[in-house]
Scaffold this active site. Sequence first.
Site, mmCIF file in Angstrom:
data_model
loop_
_atom_site.group_PDB
_atom_site.id
_atom_site.type_symbol
_atom_site.label_atom_id
_atom_site.label_comp_id
_atom_site.label_asym_id
_atom_site.label_seq_id
_atom_site.Cartn_x
_atom_site.Cartn_y
_atom_site.Cartn_z
ATOM 1 N N ARG A 78 24.287 16.763 -2.531
ATOM 2 C CA ARG A 78 25.052 16.438 -3.748
ATOM 3 C C ARG A 78 24.947 17.537 -4.823
ATOM 4 N NH1 ARG A 78 24.312 10.325 -5.904
ATOM 5 N NH2 ARG A 78 26.447 9.907 -6.447
ATOM 6 N N ARG A 103 -5.342 6.025 -15.119
ATOM 7 C CA ARG A 103 -4.743 6.492 -13.875
ATOM 8 C C ARG A 103 -3.545 7.357 -14.223
ATOM 9 N NH1 ARG A 103 -0.279 3.952 -10.961
ATOM 10 N NH2 ARG A 103 -1.367 3.850 -8.996
ATOM 11 N N GLU A 153 29.588 13.992 -7.432
ATOM 12 C CA GLU A 153 28.426 14.876 -7.541
ATOM 13 C C GLU A 153 28.019 15.227 -8.959
ATOM 14 O OE1 GLU A 153 28.783 18.090 -4.175
ATOM 15 O OE2 GLU A 153 30.746 17.609 -5.007
ATOM 16 N N CYS A 208 12.434 -3.739 3.566
ATOM 17 C CA CYS A 208 12.072 -4.746 4.563
ATOM 18 C C CYS A 208 11.539 -6.023 3.924
ATOM 19 C CB CYS A 208 11.003 -4.159 5.473
ATOM 20 S SG CYS A 208 9.479 -3.835 4.571
ATOM 21 N N PHE A 263 25.667 20.657 -4.327
ATOM 22 C CA PHE A 263 25.868 21.812 -3.453
ATOM 23 C C PHE A 263 25.594 23.140 -4.159
ATOM 24 C CE2 PHE A 263 28.289 24.187 -0.194
ATOM 25 C CZ PHE A 263 27.902 23.498 0.936
HETATM 26 C C1 FAD Z 1 2.647 1.146 -0.122
HETATM 27 C C2 FAD Z 1 1.248 0.977 -0.635
HETATM 28 C C3 FAD Z 1 0.983 1.304 -1.947
HETATM 29 C C4 FAD Z 1 -0.295 1.163 -2.442
HETATM 30 N N1 FAD Z 1 -0.507 1.498 -3.740
HETATM 31 C C5 FAD Z 1 -1.725 1.350 -4.260
HETATM 32 C C6 FAD Z 1 -1.997 1.688 -5.607
HETATM 33 O O1 FAD Z 1 -1.106 2.111 -6.345
HETATM 34 N N2 FAD Z 1 -3.238 1.547 -6.070
HETATM 35 C C7 FAD Z 1 -4.234 1.076 -5.281
HETATM 36 O O2 FAD Z 1 -5.317 0.938 -5.745
HETATM 37 N N3 FAD Z 1 -4.023 0.773 -4.013
HETATM 38 C C8 FAD Z 1 -2.811 0.899 -3.479
HETATM 39 N N4 FAD Z 1 -2.605 0.594 -2.174
HETATM 40 C C9 FAD Z 1 -3.751 0.210 -1.340
HETATM 41 C C10 FAD Z 1 -4.111 -1.241 -1.426
HETATM 42 O O3 FAD Z 1 -4.724 -1.556 -2.626
HETATM 43 C C11 FAD Z 1 -5.088 -1.534 -0.303
HETATM 44 O O4 FAD Z 1 -4.491 -1.135 0.877
HETATM 45 C C12 FAD Z 1 -5.386 -2.991 -0.196
HETATM 46 O O5 FAD Z 1 -6.000 -3.444 -1.324
HETATM 47 C C13 FAD Z 1 -6.151 -3.357 1.026
HETATM 48 O O6 FAD Z 1 -6.156 -4.765 1.163
HETATM 49 P P1 FAD Z 1 -5.727 -5.507 2.490
HETATM 50 O O7 FAD Z 1 -5.961 -6.939 2.325
HETATM 51 O O8 FAD Z 1 -4.367 -5.138 2.867
HETATM 52 O O9 FAD Z 1 -6.748 -4.884 3.512
HETATM 53 P P2 FAD Z 1 -6.690 -4.866 5.071
HETATM 54 O O10 FAD Z 1 -5.819 -3.714 5.475
HETATM 55 O O11 FAD Z 1 -6.322 -6.168 5.606
HETATM 56 O O12 FAD Z 1 -8.204 -4.536 5.356
HETATM 57 C C14 FAD Z 1 -8.773 -3.326 4.926
HETATM 58 C C15 FAD Z 1 -10.196 -3.169 5.442
HETATM 59 O O13 FAD Z 1 -11.069 -4.041 4.756
HETATM 60 C C16 FAD Z 1 -11.883 -4.778 5.638
HETATM 61 N N5 FAD Z 1 -12.063 -6.086 5.022
HETATM 62 C C17 FAD Z 1 -11.080 -6.827 4.467
HETATM 63 N N6 FAD Z 1 -11.593 -7.929 3.922
HETATM 64 C C18 FAD Z 1 -12.924 -7.892 4.148
HETATM 65 C C19 FAD Z 1 -13.990 -8.771 3.833
HETATM 66 N N7 FAD Z 1 -13.778 -9.888 3.175
HETATM 67 N N8 FAD Z 1 -15.223 -8.442 4.221
HETATM 68 C C20 FAD Z 1 -15.454 -7.301 4.899
HETATM 69 N N9 FAD Z 1 -14.475 -6.447 5.224
HETATM 70 C C21 FAD Z 1 -13.225 -6.730 4.854
HETATM 71 C C22 FAD Z 1 -11.131 -4.804 6.922
HETATM 72 O O14 FAD Z 1 -11.988 -4.896 8.016
HETATM 73 C C23 FAD Z 1 -10.392 -3.482 6.906
HETATM 74 O O15 FAD Z 1 -11.184 -2.473 7.453
HETATM 75 C C24 FAD Z 1 -1.340 0.710 -1.625
HETATM 76 C C25 FAD Z 1 -1.073 0.375 -0.297
HETATM 77 C C26 FAD Z 1 0.209 0.503 0.199
HETATM 78 C C27 FAD Z 1 0.496 0.150 1.618
HETATM 79 S S1 FES Z 2 10.346 -0.401 5.534
HETATM 80 FE FE1 FES Z 2 8.844 -1.666 4.769
HETATM 81 S S2 FES Z 2 8.533 -0.902 2.818
HETATM 82 FE FE2 FES Z 2 9.882 0.557 3.653
#
Ligand code: FAD
Ligand code: FES
Length: 1351
Positions: free
Chosen positions: A933, A444, A1282, A68, A935
């Site tokens: 794939r 990690r 396959e 996406c 089988f």
């Molecule tokens: C597919 C995927 C893979 C990932 N892989 C990893 C990985 O390998 N390693 C890893 O460490 N992490 C990983 N993550 C997690 C990622 O690091 C965290 O989800 C991310 O850092 C959160 O940030 P955000 O801005 O999206 O938070 P949001 O989802 O926007 O907010 C998260 C929370 O923080 C609060 N918040 C945000 N900013 C503030 C602020 N300034 N003050 C007070 N509260 C606040 C919000 O209220 C909310 O509750 C992964 C996530 C996904 C979806």
């Molecule tokens: S559909 Fe968004 S990452 Fe897979």
Amino acid sequence: NSMAYPLQSDELVFFVNGRKVTERQADPEELLLFYLRKRRILFLSFASELFRLSGTKYGCGVGGCGACTVMISTYDPVAKQIRHHPANSCLLPICSLHGAAVTTVEGVGSTKTRIHPIQERLAKCHGSQCGFCTPGMVMSIYALLRSHLEPSMEQIISALDGNLCRCTGYRPIIDSYTSFAGEPKCCQLRGTEKCCLDQEEHMCSSSTGGQVRCFGMFFIISYLHYKLFKSTKSLSFPPQRMAQEQQRTTLIFHGKRTTWISPPGLKELLELKAKYPKASLVLGNTRLNKNVNVVHHPLILHPVRIPEMHVVSSTNNGLVIGAACRLAQLRDTLMETIPKVPEEKTKIFQALLQQLRTLAGEQIRSMASLGGHIVSRGSTWDLNPILSVGKSVLNLASEDGKRQILLNDQFLAGCEHADIKPNEVIVSVLIPYSKKDDFISAFRQAERRKNALSIVNSGMRVIFSPGTDTIVDLSILYGGIGSTTVSARKSCEKLIGRQWNDQLLSEACKLVLEEISLSTSALGGKVEYRRTLLVSFLFRFYLEVLNGLHWMYPFRYAELSEEQKSALGVLQSGVPRGLQVYQVRCDVDPGQSSQDPVGRPIMHQSGIKHATGEAVYIDDIRPVDGELSLAVVTSIKAHANIISIDASEALQVPGVVDVVTARDVPGENGNDEQAFAEDKVICVGQIICAVVAESVTQAKQGAEKVKIVYEDLEPILTIEDSIKHNSYITEERKIEKGDIEKGFKSADEIIEGELHIGGQEHFYLETNSVLVIPRMEDKEMDVYVSTQHATDVQELVASALNLQSNKIMCHMKHVGGAFGGKITKPSFFAVIAAVAANKTGRPVRFVLERNMDMLITGGRHPFFGKYKVGFMNDGRIIAADFQCYINGGCTKDESELVIEYIVLKVDNAYNIPNLRVRGHACKTNLPSNTAFRGFGFPQAGLFEETCIVAVATRTGLPHEKVRELNMYKGINLTAFKEEFDAENLWKCWEECLDKSEYYSRKATVEEFNKKSYWKKKGIAIIPMKFSVGFNATYYHQAGALVHIYIDGSVLVTHGGIELGQGIHTKMLQIASRELKIPLSYIHFCETSTTTVPNGKYTAGSVGTEINARAVQDACQILWKRLDPIRSKNPNGKWKDWISEAHKQSISLSATGYFKGYVTNMNWDTKKGHAFPYFLFGVACSEVEIDCLTGDHKNIRTDIVMDACFSINPAIDIGQIEGAFIQGVGLYTLEEIYFSPEGEQLTLGPDTYKIPAICDIPEKFHVYLLPNSRNSVAIYSSKGMGEAGLFLGSSVFFAMRDAVAAAREERGLPLDFTLNSPLTVERIRMACADDFTEMIPKDKPGTSKPWAIDIH
Ligand SMILES: Cc1cc2nc3c(=O)[nH]c(=O)nc-3n(C[C@H](O)[C@H](O)[C@H](O)COP(=O)(O)OP(=O)(O)OC[C@H]3O[C@@H](n4cnc5c(N)ncnc54)[C@H](O)[C@@H]3O)c2cc1C
Ligand code: FES
Ligand code: FES
């Protein structure tokens, strides 16, 4: 209510592909992906035009697959600069886009305007197969190139971290972008201003004598394009945006359940936070909330415009980073800062940077904010342990003022006194400089090196009293152990004042293991492994610090020993490079006309459409009038009676139109498997009923409201249980050859053992999808479905609706990957949609969400095998007795055939004179497993190779020698008495030994292993005899229909379905040869049951060649019909002949047919011709493992495949590479977990890891065996679909070799068994050492585990 903000919504304004979009009713819950795909986007300048941008694909909905990906551009008012970054649109709320510009694949380039070089290269370099991941790949690279005009290869690879492809094996994708890195490079034609890709024959010679396909190198036309693109910067950022930016007002968007407020400044944000302390801040919205990616808070604050939260500044104490800064920005800042600051001050920065390199994919890194990361405090978030040991400070603000708190272990544990208050926000974070006597390390380990959450991570820091090794301060934090990051605080306190020596290490390990406990039933399982990582990381830290001390004070602290040094550092992936060699010129007749495309690497017929997002998959078909969406209700019990189904509440949900159950099926409710469960459920995930509604959301809401009462019955889940209960799907299958009793008697030695192989999810990028449109007349119905088996869909739908098959029209154009998973299952999804359409009289669309697809459908059969092998001391195997079991799941599906094939194919490449094989398909209460794939052969082959390894280990002979001794030689009979010639097996073997330089590399590996205690390398070479096709003739029949129109254009259709394997491309090549016309005259439209009836499934590696025979037949009929006309006018043109033929009333349409290969395995006599022909191949792989963590890296693979005369080498090599990487996934990565109640726990890319770009061998060489012919298949080709999968086992055995080297050095027994998949966990635990010894071991059965072994 009491909300003080205005009730009026503001207009949401953003830009899509350069055009302004205004939403008056923006819903904060609406995510960009679904908005782009489904919503009518009203462009102001084209007010009446409706757009559906379906190039952006749904693959998972949780940010894990990259299908996406879009590019987001924003204006940075401080830097006065436009920033571009990639983003997962499935996680991006549209309200976060106010003033931003979105570029989708449609905005990059299209066939209607101009194709972008990125798209062109990907297509021309064969970087797309099914094409479903392709738009995402294009967008990831496009976003990179928009901000880095000449990125490094490392940047290119890391830009693709977050994009999964299940088909190609990535190599061609990487290759196609190689030329964007720095200076353009060309293949062997460098300097001639030409490249093989621009030449008609698409090839150039190599030093190896064969023809090297030049992929991904520079081709001049595109490069000029690219230059143009560089200079013009297509799609400039809309100037309106800048004006928007000046707007200093609060923006409010009211949705149905949620309000979104974007305050213009900190003051306003704090006021809101004071008034609504429960309101949630959203920045990246990437905080993983499984399966619930829609934000449900009544009030959301979006602090994206607040300058204080975007600061990046260096102070005397360290770096201050705004909480709204994205992780990618943090990475870039650290990279810029580190070289500018004295090294001793940057240790925290370096540790953060190390984690940021592997954290998620580039899309997530570009979206996720530092503040969000810190506050959401996921247990496995990688930065928090380091920020904490680094004593980072959070700068908080509220209406009450500013304050600072430490981001310490107590904050991370959520202790109230150490936490931020509800009315506070984090404005910025101070990441301090380190000092000279500080040591900080980050660790990690994840299931996959990149784009995977850590299993365990850690941040560790020690501060010494200056100039000594006396501990002043020590902190150790771990993620992935508890529900939050945990600290070994007490252990650390006890160690203060101590010296940094071996004694300290052992005490620290003991203390940490006491303090940090992990329960046997902990979520996520892998309990002993996780415990081991606690101390393994500690050990590595200990050594890193010792090493650091030596570098700082070389005279005071000794240098590390070689053994110790080998424990330092993590395995780094390099930049993968590929090489493909095939012999076209010697195979193609020198007189072959240049018009004839057979044997040439023609681009995938849909390649350009894949890359532009124009290929239309089921869910991309525009909605039809009155269309309904469907969601299913599935069983939550593995085995139970259904007492009642109560749909009354569901029917009350607005938009819900109906609930459909088994009672609504007018005809047959399925066959061997029910479409809707009737009075009993037999697995978790079985479909019970379906809810149809005006929208997907309403259908899902309805489905949640259906109440089902169950009466529990005892389930059988594992192979062990089903053996106990005698629960089988079919009778035992048995093959015997020679006299095994005699054989065992004459053997020098006999060994016995067992092997378990886990299952595999297909993980096709396009989930199961169907659109059913009832016609207005005669009860006819059109079924658009993503299937490999249209006839089955047609038959099942007809019988469910009590209609004749002639009323059901199935259509297939593009299937987004299948791999066997779309043979039987799509028919049931089609039945469900058709029954709903029949009941409501309206069209119904049923597109499964990723988690539902994984829950409902089964996959590859888990396998359990027992062997008894008798052999001579010289390594010859004399007798073998095999018992094979597969977990078939709850219905028959393909399990009977799979176990038959296992029994028939288990000998692989080895001639065992006395052999008995017995096979059993177990019936359990798991989702029914199905074709995948290979089988059964991938399981059978691994089992056989495990026996070879066992014999080699016992005799002490080199593995390759035992293989050679036992390999079939000359003309042979298989166990079921089928004759074949093993000549090409040996040719492949010799060629692979040679090409891979096996012996010299083996010596180098051994040399390396002697010097390196903690990292080991391994190498293995594995032969393969693969039988292609099916053991019954009628499976191989195929039909085609070819029309020639009066203008001379040709429409070809046949019964095969395009799954990404390039079937239509080859068909066009064949028609082109047979009719002697250029490819440009010929078109393929769709596969349909109305044009070619009764097609068998497109599978078994033969889909292409059997349909090719049918196409060839039809073309030859037509060619013959033209004979009289041609002979009259031999110098005429094609078009002249056709118009003349038409004038003479000659039919210009013909059907072609192929009756099938003769195969006739007879299970009673155990004789017969079971398979049309054999295919041979050999692969040699080299790997490196990290014994401390189990991490592994694929260094090099060489594959030699007996492809005979390849009709399209680019496509065949694509099949080999793609299958190989899928095999690497099967054998080393992909793990399915089931709960003790039989519920699958791995339901998305977040928990189930298919190979990503980091998993491909750094050197990946594929050779097609020269001068080889196959008398059976068309044009002497062979089916490549396959076979490559099993060759992935060479990586498994190379890893085993490395583990054996480690065990030998540690004095451990060498006759160990490694089950598949050989994951990081299994590798680590097999390299047993003091650390695995010291961890607490649980007695089996003492508590309920998180997951069970079903094989
Ligand atoms: C597919 C995927 C893979 C990932 N892989 C990893 C990985 O390998 N390693 C890893 O460490 N992490 C990983 N993550 C997690 C990622 O690091 C965290 O989800 C991310 O850092 C959160 O940030 P955000 O801005 O999206 O938070 P949001 O989802 O926007 O907010 C998260 C929370 O923080 C609060 N918040 C945000 N900013 C503030 C602020 N300034 N003050 C007070 N509260 C606040 C919000 O209220 C909310 O509750 C992964 C996530 C996904 C979806
Ligand atoms: S559909 Fe968004 S990452 Fe897979
Ligand atoms: S081409 Fe990548 S998923 Fe099919």
